[in-house]
Design an enzyme around this catalytic site. Sequence first.
Site, short mmCIF file in Angstrom:
data_model
loop_
_atom_site.label_atom_id
_atom_site.label_comp_id
_atom_site.label_asym_id
_atom_site.label_seq_id
_atom_site.Cartn_x
_atom_site.Cartn_y
_atom_site.Cartn_z
N ASP A 20 0.80 -0.99 0.03
CA ASP A 20 0.05 0.05 0.01
C ASP A 20 0.98 1.24 -0.06
O ASP A 20 1.56 1.68 1.04
CB ASP A 20 -0.95 0.00 1.11
CG ASP A 20 -1.83 1.29 1.41
OD1 ASP A 20 -1.82 2.22 0.55
OD2 ASP A 20 -2.36 1.34 2.35
N LYS A 82 2.61 11.51 -3.34
CA LYS A 82 1.79 10.89 -4.13
C LYS A 82 0.92 11.77 -4.81
O LYS A 82 0.31 11.44 -5.90
CB LYS A 82 0.96 9.79 -3.17
CG LYS A 82 0.12 8.93 -3.73
CD LYS A 82 -0.70 7.87 -2.95
CE LYS A 82 -1.66 7.13 -3.43
NZ LYS A 82 -2.03 5.90 -2.19
N GLU A 181 -7.31 0.45 -4.29
CA GLU A 181 -7.21 0.42 -2.70
C GLU A 181 -8.70 -0.15 -2.49
O GLU A 181 -8.64 -1.33 -1.33
CB GLU A 181 -7.12 1.82 -2.15
CG GLU A 181 -5.44 1.94 -2.39
CD GLU A 181 -5.03 3.53 -2.47
OE1 GLU A 181 -5.94 4.17 -2.02
OE2 GLU A 181 -3.85 3.53 -2.68
N ASP A 203 -13.18 4.95 2.23
CA ASP A 203 -11.73 5.10 2.42
C ASP A 203 -11.46 6.70 2.51
O ASP A 203 -11.28 7.28 1.85
CB ASP A 203 -10.98 4.55 1.33
CG ASP A 203 -9.44 4.50 1.49
OD1 ASP A 203 -9.04 5.28 2.29
OD2 ASP A 203 -8.63 3.73 0.66
MG MG Z 1 -4.77 4.74 2.01
#
Ligand code: MG
Length: 616
Positions: A20, A82, A181, A203
């Site tokens: 991840d 990111k 994800e 999420d």
């Molecule tokens: Mg995450």
Amino acid sequence: MSVVQIDFGKRKRARVVGIDLGTTNSLVAYMETPPPKVIPTPEEGKLVPSIVSYTREGKIVVGEEARRRLITEPERTVYSVKRLMGRGIADVQDELKLFPFQIAEGSESVIRLKLGERTFTPPEISAFILRQLKQNAEAHLGEPVEQAVITVPAYFNDAQRQATKDAGRIAGLDVLRLVNEPTAAALAYGLDKRHDGVVAVYDLGGGTFDISILRLHEGIFEVMATNGDTHLGGDDIDNLLLRIALEDIESEWGRDLSGDNSAVQQLRRAVVKAKEELSYALKTVIDFEYEGRRYQRELTRELFEKLITPFVDRTLGPCRDCLADAGVRPEEIDEVVLVGGSTRIPLVRQAVENLFRTRPHTELNPEEVVALGAAVQAAILAGSVEDKLLLDVTPLSLGIETMGGVVSKLIPRNSTIPASATEHFTTAVDGQTNVLIHVVQGERELAKDCRSLARFELKGIEPMPAGMPRIEVRFLIDANGILNVTAKDLRTGKEQQVEVKPSYGLTDDQVEKMIEESIEMAEEDFRQRQVREARVEADTILHAVEKAKQDEAYEALSEEEKQRIEEAINQLVVAYHGDDHVLIRTKIEELNNVTMKLAEAMMNAAVSKALKGTKL
Ligand code: MG
Ligand code: ADP
């Protein structure tokens, strides 16, 4: 939408880890037999903060160590990279307002970040994080790890996915699969073993918000729709608290700290700590000390909830849109999975429960669940688990520009992948022999409002009146969400093909170069280690010789011998302060040689002393 099961056939077993690669934290997990496990860091933690720092000695540090350097060396340290993955300078203006990214001059199609005297691209920075995770996994598993599954937000476009794959390559990892994800989270919960139904995955991490609706049917998941916001997460809450604290401090101290990188980082840590505590406590204190002054402010959960309500509400719109796209009503949701550290906030849990009218799953650690799911997918690809594939969907529509700048969509958003579509086009002008294929991604009608992914030309069309040629355009999206476009003149059979290289991003050559450079960097790391090891050895011998100089045997040496020893000590000390490990070792060797006789004498003395005391 159809449900497809894909058979990967038989594969050789290999170590494949699940990663991840988060905005805030990254982690690596592995599964030999269920359940999957997170691989600990050498410090026995599990999360590696996604922070990278470049030291003055030319070393790269990652994670906690880099986090500490956010305060001491903010100009050499980068976080939340990111957010920049696969993006161009025009895309990231919003980020630049809130994040202290130091963009190098001349960054256009490829952003370069300045860390001290060097510059790095976002995939290179991410590669440092991946390499750290790879090392942690290798240390833990006791063997090389070369293959990985990496997760990406469902909202990541083609460029961002490509950039993530590039990061893997630079880190020396063969990225077998990119998995969304939320899709990974569903696997981690093993919901495939439940009865058929509809699952929502909510999420809320540090930087991104994703909502996905999955349908479980006969043990297979289908992602019905995804939605979200790439600019919504715990960071926003941190920024809000940070602003409040900065204003407070300005009115209390009469000093604006907002331009002071180091102060801001330190204050950020204080507000994050307070925020996280409020998930468990009803009140806490933001506590911050700087240059001899102290700022303290009590924060109750009640006030905190009032402050963050707008953020929590901002997640609900995308949830409703996602439900609409999936064509399900809230009461049709059977199970809800919470992912991301920010779902620890009680108000978030409550809001999710209210919306979906279901108590969400919280059994697994919301910060680990994505990596755990990636490990399950990794085990599937490694062949250690029965083959099974979660179906993903395309986050945005894909199409080409046609006459008048209008977009013709070939693959609508939320299509299940892998996907393909074919359409026929023709020319607009008499005698036209070339056509420009402009591939775009987005929901807008005009190409100029969508994201341009690639342009290429199909040449050598037979000259004919407009409207006569038949050109077939085929889009193929593979399981990673990466697009391949083919254009074919059906009369001549001429064909042009591109794997869509996003207009923002790295070329293959650039990636190759980065891989080479990263090896150079690894050599530098290796050299540094050699120097450190040589110094440790030098310490040991210098210490032993200093001790020997107190011995009677030393006194018995000739002046010339003593002189030679002094000389060798001095030379070793000089070498010790340099960074040439070969020289340090040579000097250790020399000191060893000139003290040989002394060592022998001491040994003999010790032996005879021992014998003297022995009664036969
Ligand atoms: Mg995450
Ligand atoms: P990402 O996927 O973006 O890397 P994570 O899932 O690791 O993010 O979540 C990180 C976010 O979760 C950070 O904003 C962090 O402050 C927040 N977080 C972690 N623990 C808590 C908590 N106890 N209460 C509130 N927020 C938390």
